[in-house]
Design an enzyme around this catalytic site. Structure first.
Site, PDB file in Angstrom:
ATOM      1  N   HIS A 229       0.798  -1.214   0.000  1.00  0.00           N
ATOM      2  CA  HIS A 229       0.000   0.000   0.000  1.00  0.00           C
ATOM      3  C   HIS A 229       0.838   1.274   0.000  1.00  0.00           C
ATOM      4  O   HIS A 229       0.353   2.326  -0.410  1.00  0.00           O
ATOM      5  CB  HIS A 229      -0.960   0.008   1.202  1.00  0.00           C
ATOM      6  CG  HIS A 229      -2.160  -0.861   1.003  1.00  0.00           C
ATOM      7  ND1 HIS A 229      -2.153  -2.203   1.289  1.00  0.00           N
ATOM      8  CD2 HIS A 229      -3.402  -0.587   0.536  1.00  0.00           C
ATOM      9  CE1 HIS A 229      -3.346  -2.713   1.014  1.00  0.00           C
ATOM     10  NE2 HIS A 229      -4.116  -1.762   0.558  1.00  0.00           N
ATOM     11  N   GLY A 230       2.046   1.207   0.479  1.00  0.00           N
ATOM     12  CA  GLY A 230       2.840   2.426   0.459  1.00  0.00           C
ATOM     13  C   GLY A 230       4.138   2.307   1.231  1.00  0.00           C
ATOM     14  O   GLY A 230       4.306   1.412   2.072  1.00  0.00           O
TER      15      GLY A 230
END
Length: 482
Positions: A326-327
Site C-alpha cells: 500500500h505504500g
C-alpha cells in the site's frame, strides 16, 4: 482521468459509440479501440508514463511466448525471474527507493555513523501497483501451465491496459480476463443496464459518501493535536467510510463500465463492514488483492499445510507484505501487522473459516450474537484504519493516546456541525441500503425490482440528483496513490 469528472463523462459515451457502432463488432478493431482508449485514458494524467505500460506489456508478452515454447525447467525459471525482477524492479524504484534510502541512513545513524544520502524527487506512476500485479499473474500462470501463452499482442495489450480497471483494479487474473479479449462480444442490453446501475451506485459511494466523509476526516486528522478524543473517534469513523466508499465506489464504476463493453470483472468488495470476524472481513475487502496474495504468496510459502507455526508465519508475511504494497511508510506495515495479530486467535483456534455465508441470510435483522460480532470486528477495523490514515507512526500513536484520554467523554469539537450531521445522516442511509442489498453483487442490483416502475425510476433519479448536488467537492481516489 477521473471517473468522477466531466472529462470521463464525455470520454465514456464516445468510446461506447465507437466500440459498438463503428467497429462493426470486429474483434480486432474492438481490441484496438480498447488499447487506444486505455492509453488515452491513462495518458490524460501523464503521457510520459505510457512507455512503462508498453514496456511491461512487451516484456511479459515475450516472456510468455518463450515460456510456452521452452521445455527446460531451469531456463523456464530464468524467464519467470526476468519477468518478476523487471516488474518488481520498476515498482520498487518508483515506490520504495526513497523509503529504503531513508531507513538505510537512519539505521547507520542509530549506531552513531552519519552517512549522506540524496533522495530523488520521484513521481509515482498512477496504478503501477495494480497493473504490475496483473501482468505478473499472467507470467506466473503461464509458468505453472495454468494458462496457454497468447500470440495475439493486441489482445494482450488490451488486457494489460484495460482502462476501467487500469489504475485501481480490481487486479484481474489473466486466466479470467485475458480469454475475454479473444472471444467475440455482442451487445447485451440487460448487462449494459445492470452496468449503468452499478456505475450509478459507485458514483454515489464516491461523490456523496466518500468525498463528504473525506472533508471531515482530513480536517480532523490534519489538526488532531488540537482536538479532543471524541472528535478523533469521529475522524476515524469518517475515514472508515471514506476509504470504503472511495475504493469500493471505484470498483463498482470499473465493473459497471466493463459490463457496458461486454466484459465481466471479478468482484472486489462484498459488504466487508458486515463481517463477524477479521477473517471474514478479509474475504470481503479488496478481494482481488487478498486472493492474489493467497494464490501467489501464501500458498507457495506452504499455506496452511505445515501446521500452526507455518500458518502463523505465512499469515504475518502476507499481511506485512500487503501493508507494504500500500505504500512506503511504516504506518502501512504496522497496519498490516495489526491485522495479522487480529487474525492470530482465529488461526490458533481453527475458527478462521466459520463465517462463510452472508450475515443474517434471509432475515431482515441479525441476531444479537451476530450484531455484537459485527460491532466488535468493525471496531477493530476502525482502530487499524488510524494507522493507515496517519502521516507517520508518531501521529498515529498521539492520535490513539488522545482517544484513550478523558477527553473521549467531551463534546466533539466540530465547527461545521450542520454539514457533519448531513454527512452522518447520508452515511446512515447508505449503510441501511447496503444492508438491505447485502445478498446481491452490489447494494442496488435488485433494489426496487418489486416496486412500481415509476417508483424504481424515481429512486434512480433521486440518486442522480443527490450525486449532482454533492459533485462540487471532488476528491481524488485514495487508491491512486498506491
Amino acid at each position: 482521468m477521473l471517473f468522477n469528472s466531466i472529462d470521463f463523462a464525455i470520454f465514456l459515451p464516445i468510446v461506447f459509440i465507437l466500440y459498438w457502432f463503428v467497429t462493426d463488432k470486429n474483434l480486432k478493431l474492438q481490441n484496438f479501440l480498447i488499447v487506444v482508449a486505455s492509453y488515452f485514458f491513462y495518458g490524460w494524467w501523464d503521457w510520459k508514463f505510457l512507455s512503462m505500460i508498453l514496456f511491461s506489456t512487451i516484456i511479459d508478452y515475450s516472456v510468455g511466448l518463450k515460456l510456452g515454447n521452452e521445455k527446460d525447467q531451469t531456463k523456464r525459471k530464468v524467464l519467470l525471474w526476468i519477468s518478476i525482477l523487471v516488474n518488481l524492479g520498476f515498482l520498487g524504484f518508483f515506490k520504495y527507493y526513497n523509503f529504503f534510502l531513508e531507513n538505510f541512513s537512519a539505521a547507520f545513524s542509530f549506531f552513531g555513523t552519519e552517512i549522506q544520502t540524496n533522495s530523488l524527487n520521484i513521481i509515482l506512476p498512477v496504478g503501477i501497483s495494480f497493473y504490475t500485479f496483473q501482468t505478473l499473474s499472467y507470467t506466473i500462470d503461464v509458468y505453472k501451465r495454468k494458462l496457454e501463452p497468447t500470440k495475439d499482442f493486441l489482445a494482450f495489450s488490451a488486457f494489460v491496459s484495460f482502462f476501467p480497471q487500469l489504475v485501481a483494479g480490481p487486479i484481474e487474473r489473466a486466466t479470467h480476463l485475458l480469454p475475454q479479449f479473444h472471444r467475440k462480444r455482442t451487445f447485451d442490453y440487460s448487462k449494459a443496464v445492470d452496468g449503468i446501475r452499478q456505475i450509478l451506485w459507485g458514483l454515489f459511494k464516491k461523490i456523496v459518501i466518500a468525498d463528504n466523509c473525506a472533508k471531515f476526516a482530513n480536517l480532523i486528522f490534519n489538526n488532531s493535536g488540537d482536538l479532543n478524543g471524541s472528535t478523533l473517534v469521529l475522524g476515524a469513523l469518517f475515514f472508515t467510510f471514506q476509504i470504503y466508499g472511495d475504493f469500493s465506489g471505484y470498483s463498482d464504476i470499473a465493473i459497471g463500465t466493463s459490463r457496458l463493453f461486454g466484459f465481466d470483472l471479478m468482484r472486489n468488495f462484498n459488504f466487508p463492514y458486515f463481517s463477524r470476524d477479521i477473517a471474514e472481513f478479509w474475504r470481503r475487502w479488496h478481494i482481488s488483492l487478498s486472493t492474489w496474495f493467497r494464490d501467489y504468496l501464501y500458498i507457495p510459502l506452504g499455506g496452511s499445510r505445515g501446521g500452526t507455526w507455518m500458518k502463523v508465519r505465512n499469515t504475518f508475511i502476507i499481511f506485512i507484505v500487503s501493508g507494504f504494497w500500500h505504500g512506503a511508510n511504516w504506518t502501512f506495515i504496522v497496519w498490516g501487522a495489526l491485522n495479522a495479530i487480529y487474525f492470530l486467535p482465529l488461526i490458533l483456534t481453527n475458527n478462521n473459516r466459520n463465517n462463510l455465508e452472508i450475515v443474517a441470510k434471509g432475515k431482515l435483522l441479525p441476531s444479537h450474537r451476530d450484531l455484537l460480532s459485527m460491532l466488535f470486528t468493525f471496531g477493530l477495523t476502525v482502530f487499524a484504519w488510524i494507522f493507515f490514515r496517519a502521516e507517520n507512526l508518531g501521529h498515529a500513536f498521539n492520535y490513539i493516546s488522545e482517544i484513550m484520554s478523558i477527553s473521549l467523554f467531551e463534546i466533539p469539537m466540530i465547527t461545521e456541525r450542520r454539514s457533519a450531521l448531513v454527512t452522518i445522516i447520508l452515511t446512515s442511509v447508505f449503510v441501511i441500503i447496503e444492508w438491505l442489498g447485502r445478498d446481491q453483487q452490489f447494494a442496488i442490483a435488485k433494489l426496487g425490482f418489486t416496486w412500481e416502475k415509476y417508483l424504481r425510476w424515481s429512486f434512480y433519479c433521486l440518486l442522480a440528483v443527490v450525486i449532482f448536488l454533492f459533485s462540487g467537492n471532488q476528491q481524488d481516489f485514495i487508491y491512486f496513490q498506491f
